[in-house]
Design an enzyme around this catalytic site. Sequence first.
Site, short mmCIF file in Angstrom:
data_model
loop_
_atom_site.label_atom_id
_atom_site.label_comp_id
_atom_site.label_asym_id
_atom_site.label_seq_id
_atom_site.Cartn_x
_atom_site.Cartn_y
_atom_site.Cartn_z
CG ASP A 109 -18.94 -30.30 -10.73
OD1 ASP A 109 -19.84 -29.33 -10.45
OD2 ASP A 109 -17.44 -30.13 -10.61
CG ASN A 141 -9.42 -44.70 -24.14
OD1 ASN A 141 -8.77 -43.59 -23.94
ND2 ASN A 141 -10.67 -44.51 -25.06
CD GLU A 184 -17.95 -22.43 -8.66
OE1 GLU A 184 -17.08 -21.86 -9.25
OE2 GLU A 184 -19.11 -22.88 -9.58
CG ASP A 243 -8.91 -40.95 -25.70
OD1 ASP A 243 -8.30 -40.66 -24.53
OD2 ASP A 243 -10.16 -40.71 -25.66
CG ASP A 258 -9.98 -43.20 -19.67
OD1 ASP A 258 -9.62 -43.80 -18.88
OD2 ASP A 258 -9.37 -42.97 -21.15
CG ASP A 299 -20.91 -25.06 -12.07
OD1 ASP A 299 -19.64 -25.14 -11.79
OD2 ASP A 299 -21.28 -24.39 -12.98
CG HIS A 332 -12.10 -27.19 -12.10
ND1 HIS A 332 -12.71 -26.96 -10.98
CD2 HIS A 332 -13.09 -26.42 -12.99
CE1 HIS A 332 -13.92 -26.53 -11.00
NE2 HIS A 332 -13.92 -26.19 -12.19
CG ASP A 333 -13.04 -22.80 -12.14
OD1 ASP A 333 -12.76 -23.44 -13.10
OD2 ASP A 333 -13.97 -22.97 -11.37
CG ASP A 374 -5.79 -41.70 -22.28
OD1 ASP A 374 -6.91 -42.31 -22.54
OD2 ASP A 374 -4.92 -41.35 -23.25
C1 GLC Z 1 -17.96 -22.95 -12.20
C2 GLC Z 1 -16.94 -23.99 -12.85
C3 GLC Z 1 -16.24 -23.47 -13.89
C4 GLC Z 1 -17.17 -23.05 -15.03
C5 GLC Z 1 -18.28 -22.53 -14.66
C6 GLC Z 1 -19.31 -22.40 -15.32
O1 GLC Z 1 -17.43 -21.76 -11.74
O2 GLC Z 1 -16.07 -24.17 -11.58
O3 GLC Z 1 -15.00 -24.08 -14.20
O4 GLC Z 1 -16.53 -22.77 -16.04
O5 GLC Z 1 -18.79 -22.80 -13.37
O6 GLC Z 1 -20.00 -23.74 -15.36
CA CA Z 2 -9.05 -41.83 -23.00
#
Ligand code: GLC
Ligand code: CA
Length: 527
Positions: free
Chosen positions: A100, A25, A261, A27, A31, A202, A321-322, A23
Amino acid sequence: METDYLWWRDGIIYQIYPRSFADSNGDGIGDLQGIIGKLDYLEGLGIDAIWLSPIYPSPDIDFGYDVADYTAIDPKFGSMSDFEFLVKEAKKRKIHMVLDLVLNHTSDQHPWFIESTKSTTNPYHDWYLWMDPSPGGKPPNNWQAIFGGSAWTYDPELDQYYYHMFYEEQPDVNWRNPDVRKAMLDVFRFWLKKGVDGFRLDVFNMYFKHPDFPDNPRKIGIRPFDQQKHIYDCSQPEMIPLLADIRGILDKHKESYAVGETFLADPQQTAGYCGKDKLHAAFNFDFANNRWHPKRFLQSALSWYSALADDAWPNNFLSNHDMKRTATRYCFGEDDRRAKVALAMLLTLKGTPFIYYGEEIGMRDIPIRKKSDVKDRIGKIFWPLHKGRDGCRAPMQWSHDIHAGFSQADPWLPVHKNYTERNVTQQSTDPGSMLNFFKAVVSIRKAHPALQKGDFVPLDHQSPHILSFLREYGDDVILVVLNFSIRNLDYALPEGHWIALLNEKKNYQSSINLAPYQVEILQKLPD
Ligand code: GLC
Ligand code: CA
């Protein structure tokens, strides 16, 4: 010296979740300037590309995966000129940019959707999947949203339902409409022009649904979503010609790339989307879902390789991230030994490795204790069965300074308590750290074409606790031996003279003794 180095095949791709990386700035939200400030760090890691989770304007119902504008930057992340600067600065360091693209659905705040709700004759109405109710006012069919409830949301003004595979704020677009198709393909063109090298698509195999919207057949499962066979709401054959169109656009740009994905698909189906006139790669979830057992990893790697066509190149990942982080899944407490074995495996198996930010320092998930603390809405919906995905999305641990050096302010998710010990600064100076281990394996990988594009030859394990294999490219022959256990084990080397590259640079013949969780990477010496 090798001259045909290809970044997405021979290199390493590093995933950044922008909210949580750095980060600039104050908040509490990461970023683009934050990322720019860390490019030297990323260069030092030896990675070849960064995949940025979505940075487009978004109401953040699904933290960026609900996009309100495909060709702009969300102000919380910065501006378009910040992005252009990031691309330029990354290029200087030979770091490629992968964006993405979330093209299965938009946000309900996207102007296209807002238009589409105005009337059934609005030109944008058909950009989404609107249908009349079934008799009695019920939803058009039995399809369920993966994030809970019916996949159909009723609009009383229009007396119609619209379809959404995820939250109701994420309406699926109608890919069968030629205007939608054109608008989406233009998104690729827009970012390629900005110097982006690749895309992560995605849930791309959800773009098309069966044109007649039949009910899905039933099966046994826990949640209503799992009680259906998803044969009509995903993986429709129309995806294949669309991939050819996407590939056609990509191939106009040198060394461009797309990784998909694939959702609700086994490795065979996933592999079916990769290769000539299709995607360069797709994610094999099977590999990441393994228990801690060498045979399991080997089996899923082998079945992945054999499922892929000859013109497709494999890729491997353990975290994103999932899902729970690698170290959270496999390690005990703060002991990093298993995480090191896992990282070494990822970096030496055949296939492009994907590294999730923080994996290189062995970050653990933050604990999610109270429903009221949950930020990821699915954690609230399915509590306590599923506590959501906040655990793996906590701020990057840079230093032992306040908020782990991530931000001057309270971060949007708490920093893991272990940050005072587990952070980049600390690990940089510790020769035995995950970070230095990561860098050492990466530099061996960089020096050996065998580890990049070499053939893969599994070897007899000799013990159920060992994974061992050769990677071979011409004269370059590398042997990888991974001890998955806390035992001391003897390992009989294949014929020849071997020099250890990772630990003490000793020469070996006939056998080596492996300490608990030892990783050995050896090079065959010419006869
Ligand atoms: C993909 C992403 C996930 C998101 C989902 C809906 O699985 O990796 O984070 O919630 O798509 O867009
Ligand atoms: Ca920021």
